[in-house]
Design an enzyme around this catalytic site. Sequence first.
Site, short mmCIF file in Angstrom:
data_model
loop_
_atom_site.label_atom_id
_atom_site.label_comp_id
_atom_site.label_asym_id
_atom_site.label_seq_id
_atom_site.Cartn_x
_atom_site.Cartn_y
_atom_site.Cartn_z
N ASN A 159 -9.91 1.93 3.89
CA ASN A 159 -9.53 1.68 5.29
C ASN A 159 -10.27 0.50 5.91
O ASN A 159 -10.18 0.26 7.10
CB ASN A 159 -9.79 2.93 6.15
CG ASN A 159 -9.00 4.12 5.67
OD1 ASN A 159 -7.96 3.93 5.06
ND2 ASN A 159 -9.48 5.31 5.92
N GLU B 189 4.40 4.38 3.14
CA GLU B 189 4.01 3.13 2.47
C GLU B 189 3.72 2.05 3.50
O GLU B 189 4.09 2.16 4.66
CB GLU B 189 5.14 2.68 1.54
CG GLU B 189 6.40 2.37 2.32
CD GLU B 189 7.60 2.02 1.46
OE1 GLU B 189 7.71 2.51 0.32
OE2 GLU B 189 8.44 1.24 1.94
N VAL B 190 3.06 1.00 3.02
CA VAL B 190 2.79 -0.15 3.88
C VAL B 190 3.40 -1.36 3.18
O VAL B 190 3.22 -1.53 1.97
CB VAL B 190 1.27 -0.37 4.06
CG1 VAL B 190 0.99 -1.56 4.97
CG2 VAL B 190 0.60 0.89 4.62
N GLY C 243 0.83 -1.20 0.00
CA GLY C 243 0.00 0.00 0.00
C GLY C 243 0.86 1.24 0.00
O GLY C 243 2.00 1.22 0.49
N THR D 103 -9.51 11.17 -1.33
CA THR D 103 -10.85 11.38 -1.88
C THR D 103 -11.78 11.91 -0.80
O THR D 103 -11.84 11.36 0.30
CB THR D 103 -11.41 10.07 -2.50
OG1 THR D 103 -12.81 10.23 -2.66
CG2 THR D 103 -11.14 8.85 -1.65
N LYS E 136 -13.41 5.14 4.85
CA LYS E 136 -13.61 4.94 3.41
C LYS E 136 -13.24 3.51 3.09
O LYS E 136 -12.58 2.84 3.91
CB LYS E 136 -12.76 5.94 2.61
CG LYS E 136 -11.30 5.95 2.98
CD LYS E 136 -10.58 7.11 2.32
CE LYS E 136 -9.13 7.14 2.76
NZ LYS E 136 -8.41 8.32 2.36
N ASP F 169 -6.15 2.65 9.60
CA ASP F 169 -5.79 4.01 9.21
C ASP F 169 -6.50 5.07 10.04
O ASP F 169 -7.42 5.73 9.58
CB ASP F 169 -6.08 4.22 7.71
CG ASP F 169 -5.42 5.50 7.20
OD1 ASP F 169 -4.62 6.09 7.94
OD2 ASP F 169 -5.72 5.91 6.07
N ASP G 274 -12.42 9.73 8.65
CA ASP G 274 -11.96 9.44 7.29
C ASP G 274 -12.26 7.98 6.92
O ASP G 274 -11.43 7.32 6.32
CB ASP G 274 -10.46 9.74 7.19
CG ASP G 274 -9.99 9.81 5.75
OD1 ASP G 274 -10.81 10.10 4.87
OD2 ASP G 274 -8.80 9.55 5.51
N1 LIG Z 1 -2.50 -4.10 8.34
C1 LIG Z 1 -2.61 -4.13 7.01
N2 LIG Z 1 -2.72 -5.31 6.37
C2 LIG Z 1 -2.85 -5.34 5.02
N3 LIG Z 1 -2.87 -4.24 4.23
C3 LIG Z 1 -2.77 -3.04 4.81
C4 LIG Z 1 -2.63 -2.92 6.23
N4 LIG Z 1 -2.57 -1.60 6.51
C5 LIG Z 1 -2.67 -0.95 5.35
N5 LIG Z 1 -2.77 -1.81 4.31
C6 LIG Z 1 -2.87 -1.48 2.87
O1 LIG Z 1 -2.21 -0.25 2.63
C7 LIG Z 1 -3.13 0.75 2.16
C8 LIG Z 1 -2.75 2.10 2.71
O2 LIG Z 1 -2.80 2.02 4.11
P1 LIG Z 1 -3.23 3.24 5.00
O3 LIG Z 1 -4.52 3.79 4.47
O4 LIG Z 1 -3.18 2.86 6.42
O5 LIG Z 1 -2.02 4.22 4.66
P2 LIG Z 1 -1.99 5.78 4.66
O6 LIG Z 1 -0.61 6.18 4.27
O7 LIG Z 1 -2.46 6.29 5.98
O8 LIG Z 1 -3.04 6.08 3.54
P3 LIG Z 1 -4.06 7.25 3.39
O9 LIG Z 1 -3.48 8.05 2.28
O10 LIG Z 1 -5.34 6.55 3.01
O11 LIG Z 1 -4.17 7.97 4.69
C9 LIG Z 1 -4.51 0.25 2.59
O12 LIG Z 1 -5.53 0.73 1.74
C10 LIG Z 1 -4.33 -1.27 2.46
O13 LIG Z 1 -4.50 -1.68 1.13
#
Ligand SMILES: Nc1ncnc2c1ncn2[C@@H]1O[C@H](COP(=O)(O)OP(=O)(O)OP(=O)(O)O)[C@@H](O)[C@H]1O
Length: 522
Positions: free
Chosen positions: A221, A106-107, A100, A303, A218, A234, A216
């Site tokens: 999340n 990043e994740v 992600g 979004t 959506k 998230d 937030d």
């Molecule tokens: N624990 C998890 N297990 C599997 N996939 C995950 C996990 N956490 C996050 N992801 C993946 O990563 C994506 C991004 O995660 P997250 O929304 O927490 O990141 P963010 O950087 O906070 O994004 P945003 O821009 O939405 O705030 C998620 O939509 C999901 O696909």
Amino acid sequence: MEDIEEEENGEEEVLGSSLTMEKVAAAKQFIENHYRAQMKNIQDRKERRWVLERKLASSDVPKEEQINLIKDLERKETEFIRLKRHKICVDDFELLTIIGRGAFGEVRLCREKKSGNIYAMKKLKKSEMLKRGQVEHVRAERNLLAEVASHCIVKLYYSFQDAEDLYLIMEYLPGGDMMTLLMREDTLTENVARFYIAQSVLAIESIHKHNYIHRDIKPDNLLLDKKGHMKLSDFGLCKPLDCSALSVIPENKTIDDENMTEPMDIDGSIPDADNKSNWKSPHEQLQHWQMNRRKLAFSTVGTPDYIAPEVLLKKGYGMECDWWSLGAIMYEMLVGYPPFYSDDPITTCRKIVHWRNHLRFPEDARLSPEAKDLICRLLCDVDHRLGTGGAHQIKAHPWFKDILWDKLYEMEAAFKPEVNGELDTQNFMKFDEMDPPPARTGSGPSRKMLLTPKDLSFVGYTYKNFDAVKGLHSFDLKGSMSPKRPSIDSIFSGSGADYPTKRPGEETEVQMLASSGDPMLP
Ligand SMILES: Nc1ncnc2c1ncn2[C@@H]1O[C@H](COP(=O)(O)OP(=O)(O)OP(=O)(O)O)[C@@H](O)[C@H]1O
């Protein structure tokens, strides 16, 4: 000349003293956090012992076995103390596939080297957080994950930081996110949607009970575990668009009053913001939405499609805003695109703010009257919104007539994702490795690097979950015991009970301590 030098010296003094003040404040917070954390550790430890003793007392486990189980727990506690002393850092993990990418980092999938456990590692750039004023949000996310132990919320095992980044080590949910599922399926049947909306109700209820508002929520999340059960993730990194200017447009005016377009026709066709003479059919709308969806998800503004009007208007808002988001997600699940979708986010915001003129159901969507009614009772003003008086109002809606709320996380999920093995990432998009992997710096950040004003903002980020010791030293209770004997892990994680359990009437310190956490200073 002398004057200029004096002035410069004066400025330096002011800068120096403000830095000293900042350091003093951080040191004060560090000491406070340290002692609070100590107290919390003692309290938590007592609580675990109390829970085990209570469960054993009401079980038919023989006395001798009970003594052994208590000894097992004490051994695990010692292991936990050892874990807490260990300064955890990114080098403790083998970095695997990126699953992600968000606005701040990043994740990725990762493997803890010592235990071999697989986790999801979320990495957030400190500089980005500071630049966009997200420090409080990131703290809220860490606190919520650490505090709210619930089967509806993604579980946090560790959080830590180095000079550049913050890290959250969470359970890996291999079923992918709801956004990906919706893009694959176009729409869900009412039965599948009901299951996931009901699980979302429980998840939102559990964070509200701890006095958190998500703001937030959506589909991105809402994550699925390997069985297809949904968990919320998230927290706190919401990226609200500044739409406060939209409040000056009177509610009774439509977007077309603003030289925009005609409001949506009753058949559900929607005006195109880019080409005002063009009208999109629901089918075109769906295609358009799907083309833009990922772009929106990865953009820095995100979004706004699911954000409640009162949040956009910065009017002051409460927990009800999360129920609005749920209404928008339910609409998307059943119709195929969110209710106020438009090509550009500002038009979406306008439509949300003037939702009365824009909330329509396309005829071919064929929703049951109960489903339409629930959506309309979530996508409405706060005073009339279901959930404003508590989640029970939503649970009692006729659309949920057959839902067994207490059994939702025990029953078979409405959709089972394909997952082959613990490293399977087939339910996630493919991402390129843009940045090189973080530099290996031995045993973590140096004292000097951490004592920059930048880092003082993130004091108290470190967290280690007691459950993280499960995998360490492979504490195999089951193998050495009679088949009837319960393991400590099964006792603690049994039947979805939240852990740690609060004694009735006893206020744990968790809430008070949530804003402090374990200290993370050199
Ligand atoms: N624990 C998890 N297990 C599997 N996939 C995950 C996990 N956490 C996050 N992801 C993946 O990563 C994506 C991004 O995660 P997250 O929304 O927490 O990141 P963010 O950087 O906070 O994004 P945003 O821009 O939405 O705030 C998620 O939509 C999901 O696909």
